[in-house]
Design a protein around this motif. Structure first.
Motif, PDB file in Angstrom:
ATOM      1  N   ALA A   1       0.992  -1.393  -0.229  1.00  0.00           N
ATOM      2  CA  ALA A   1       0.563   0.290   0.105  1.00  0.00           C
ATOM      3  C   ALA A   1       1.260   1.241  -0.276  1.00  0.00           C
ATOM      4  CB  ALA A   1      -0.826  -0.584   0.850  1.00  0.00           C
ATOM      5  N   GLY A   2       0.390   2.279  -0.008  1.00  0.00           N
ATOM      6  CA  GLY A   2       1.169   3.922  -0.595  1.00  0.00           C
ATOM      7  C   GLY A   2       1.073   4.475  -1.390  1.00  0.00           C
ATOM      8  N   GLU A   3       1.680   5.097  -1.710  1.00  0.00           N
ATOM      9  CA  GLU A   3       1.975   6.449  -3.074  1.00  0.00           C
ATOM     10  C   GLU A   3       2.553   5.309  -4.116  1.00  0.00           C
ATOM     11  OE1 GLU A   3       3.208  10.400  -4.785  1.00  0.00           O
ATOM     12  OE2 GLU A   3       2.120  10.186  -2.921  1.00  0.00           O
ATOM     13  N   ILE A   4       2.256   5.466  -5.018  1.00  0.00           N
ATOM     14  CA  ILE A   4       2.854   4.485  -6.341  1.00  0.00           C
ATOM     15  C   ILE A   4       2.793   5.531  -7.096  1.00  0.00           C
ATOM     16  CG2 ILE A   4       2.566   3.249  -8.439  1.00  0.00           C
ATOM     17  CD1 ILE A   4      -0.167   1.868  -7.446  1.00  0.00           C
ATOM     18  N   GLY A   5       2.533   6.898  -7.405  1.00  0.00           N
ATOM     19  CA  GLY A   5       3.462   7.742  -8.025  1.00  0.00           C
ATOM     20  C   GLY A   5       2.438   8.902  -8.862  1.00  0.00           C
ATOM     21  N   PHE A   6       2.985   9.540 -10.060  1.00  0.00           N
ATOM     22  CA  PHE A   6       1.720  10.230  -9.874  1.00  0.00           C
ATOM     23  C   PHE A   6       1.788  10.306 -11.899  1.00  0.00           C
ATOM     24  CE2 PHE A   6       1.575  13.744 -13.778  1.00  0.00           C
ATOM     25  CZ  PHE A   6       0.411  14.143 -12.943  1.00  0.00           C
ATOM     26  N   PHE A   7       0.280  10.339 -11.766  1.00  0.00           N
ATOM     27  CA  PHE A   7      -0.313   9.016 -13.484  1.00  0.00           C
ATOM     28  C   PHE A   7      -1.608  10.706 -13.878  1.00  0.00           C
ATOM     29  CE2 PHE A   7       0.504   5.382 -10.897  1.00  0.00           C
ATOM     30  CZ  PHE A   7       1.070   5.336 -11.689  1.00  0.00           C
TER      31      PHE A   7
END
Length: 141
Positions: free
Chosen positions: A78-84
């Protein structure tokens, strides 16, 4: 990365075996090897080998991800994966530019190939720098 390199190297092994079988089959059937299909299969094998080797190389240098460990919990991923990007027109422009370059190759119009390649470079730069704002500060200020 452990799963990725295994998948690519298994596919590469299949493509190599298929290349040998295809070459032998066409040589036995028509008396000569059919070079177009054999070359396409060989290049596909090389591409999968290159990707599998890259993922294997990277997997040795990074820690195991939760996806690679059998004892991992779902919460570890879980958590932030990145910017899309919410939406962009640059992929359409890139596809259009590649189509223009491809049409230039089909009709062997070198001016159209050149125009398409310049447009591909422009669209690629637009896609890469779409969210660059230029507000980066240095230590000098």
């Amino acid at each position: 990365m452990k799963t990725e390199w295994r998948i690519f190297l298994i596919i590469a092994g299949f493509l190599f075996a298929t290349t040998v079988l295809y070459g032998a089959w066409t040589a036995g059937d028509s008396g000569q090897i059919e070079w177009i299909g054999s070359t396409a299969l060989l290049l596909s094998f090389l591409l999968c080998s290159m990707l599998g080797g890259f993922f294997w190389f990277v997997s040795r240098r990074i820690d195991l991800r939760p996806e690679d460990r059998p004892d991992a919990e779902i919460a570890e991923g879980a958590g932030e994966i990145g910017f899309f990007s919410p939406g962009s027109y640059w992929p359409f422009g890139l596809a259009l530019a590649a189509s223009v370059a491809g049409l230039g190759l089909v009709f062997w119009q070198l001016w159209l190939v050149g125009l398409g390649l310049v447009a591909v470079v422009f669209a690629t730069c637009g896609l890469l720098f779409e969210y660059y704002t230029g507000t980066r500060r240095t230590a000098e200020h």
